[in-house]
Write an enzyme that holds these catalytic residues in place. Sequence first.
Site, short mmCIF file in Angstrom:
data_model
loop_
_atom_site.label_atom_id
_atom_site.label_comp_id
_atom_site.label_asym_id
_atom_site.label_seq_id
_atom_site.Cartn_x
_atom_site.Cartn_y
_atom_site.Cartn_z
N SER A 22 -28.45 -64.54 27.24
CA SER A 22 -28.46 -64.06 28.63
C SER A 22 -28.72 -65.21 29.61
O SER A 22 -29.57 -66.07 29.37
CB SER A 22 -29.56 -63.00 28.79
OG SER A 22 -29.72 -62.70 30.16
N LYS A 73 -29.06 -49.50 28.30
CA LYS A 73 -28.92 -49.06 29.70
C LYS A 73 -28.94 -47.53 29.85
O LYS A 73 -29.34 -47.04 30.89
CB LYS A 73 -27.61 -49.62 30.30
CG LYS A 73 -27.69 -51.09 30.62
CD LYS A 73 -26.42 -51.58 31.29
CE LYS A 73 -26.46 -53.07 31.52
NZ LYS A 73 -25.28 -53.61 32.18
N ASN A 94 -30.05 -50.64 34.95
CA ASN A 94 -30.12 -52.05 34.54
C ASN A 94 -31.31 -52.78 35.17
O ASN A 94 -31.55 -53.94 34.86
CB ASN A 94 -28.81 -52.79 34.85
CG ASN A 94 -28.69 -53.13 36.31
OD1 ASN A 94 -29.09 -52.37 37.17
ND2 ASN A 94 -28.14 -54.30 36.60
N ASP A 109 -25.63 -52.97 38.97
CA ASP A 109 -24.30 -53.40 38.51
C ASP A 109 -23.21 -52.87 39.45
O ASP A 109 -22.19 -53.53 39.65
CB ASP A 109 -24.01 -52.86 37.10
CG ASP A 109 -24.70 -53.67 36.00
OD1 ASP A 109 -25.01 -54.85 36.24
OD2 ASP A 109 -24.93 -53.11 34.91
N GLY A 133 -11.57 -50.05 29.09
CA GLY A 133 -12.91 -49.78 28.57
C GLY A 133 -13.51 -48.54 29.21
O GLY A 133 -13.10 -48.14 30.32
N ALA A 134 -14.46 -47.94 28.51
CA ALA A 134 -15.08 -46.72 29.03
C ALA A 134 -16.56 -46.66 28.63
O ALA A 134 -17.14 -45.57 28.51
CB ALA A 134 -14.34 -45.49 28.50
N GLY A 135 -17.17 -47.83 28.45
CA GLY A 135 -18.59 -47.88 28.09
C GLY A 135 -19.48 -47.90 29.33
O GLY A 135 -19.07 -47.47 30.42
N GLY A 136 -20.69 -48.44 29.18
CA GLY A 136 -21.67 -48.45 30.27
C GLY A 136 -21.17 -49.22 31.49
O GLY A 136 -21.30 -48.76 32.62
N TYR A 224 -18.10 -63.60 31.32
CA TYR A 224 -18.20 -64.93 31.94
C TYR A 224 -18.37 -66.03 30.90
O TYR A 224 -18.46 -67.20 31.24
CB TYR A 224 -19.35 -64.97 32.96
CG TYR A 224 -20.66 -64.44 32.43
CD1 TYR A 224 -21.49 -65.24 31.67
CD2 TYR A 224 -21.04 -63.14 32.67
CE1 TYR A 224 -22.68 -64.75 31.16
CE2 TYR A 224 -22.23 -62.64 32.17
CZ TYR A 224 -23.04 -63.45 31.43
OH TYR A 224 -24.21 -62.94 30.91
#
Length: 283
Positions: A22, A73, A94, A109, A133-136, A224
């Site tokens: 992170s 999350k 978050n 976010d 995508g369909a996550g958090g 990133y």
Amino acid sequence: MNIHSHKIQGFLGVIGDPVQHSLSPLIHNYWLQRAEIRAYYNAFHVPATHLKMLINSFKYMNCIGFNVTIPHKQTVIPLLDRVDPIALAVGAVNTVVNRDGRLHGYNTDVEGFIIPLRPYMDIIMSGTAFIIGAGGAARAVMYALKRAGISNIAVMNRDEQRAVQLVCDADVQAATYPFTSRLPDVEKISLLVNTTSLGMVGQPALDLDLTGLSPTAIVYDLIYNPWVSGLLHQADIQGCRTINGLPMLVYQAQLAFQHWFSSTPEVSEHLFSILQGDLLCGL
Ligand code: NAP
């Protein structure tokens, strides 16, 4: 920054699994140091089995607040004392603030995602926003687009049922597609967003053929690391405008810092160059 720094003492951090890569400690410790706040921001590796115990212990320690990342999350929500309506609507927290032993959850976010897109709203409105995508993260993206008044949306996900659920929860009219390596036949894509972990360092590549994508489209990858993902590299060749996930990371962090200290830290070129340097060093 105008903070009575001598009064603030304690620790902050990000909890997740994995969490060691992170960039949040680098960002927040940079701002803490500049504001002369006597606090330190750590990365805490917290497996799902330890989440409840850790959250409870943070309440009674001198923890100012913390960020939450994959995979907590959503599961952190029932462990908090109060959750902001936006975070509840998104279904993900978050950022957490510890107010005298009561934990308040937020989602930064949503705002962090939309800030880098603000100059391009007219372009985005002229076609379809296509989410992969369909996550958090996709939930925050969907909420942000809807709030910005973008109603022409389509979602593609490996588990298509999860995409259907996302669209249903967000209460939008959006087409859903199963995951394929070719862009489905969607009316003029003006914004393409990758919210999956595909293409991230250590993960499989995102195998998507961008043939047919208009050069006027904006391609936004929430990843990133690497600095230029395979998707952004392809989009670049296609002549599209590209955005990687670093601005979103920095802006969501800025808003988290605001929640903790009621003060807005500066998002500077210097900070971006430090972060970019750190990422490129890890190559
Ligand atoms: P998540 O809830 O676990 O969702 C992961 C998504 O990736 C799901 O849609 C999943 O599809 C898809 N996926 C994973 N492996 C796949 C594969 N092999 N093939 C096809 N699809 C696959 O994770 P998240 O919280 O949404 O995070 C996703 C990414 O966004 C991560 O890389 C994270 O670092 C990034 N992110 C960046 C920022 C930022 O500030 N830049 C903020 C938040 C998140 P299924 O539903 O089919 O499993």
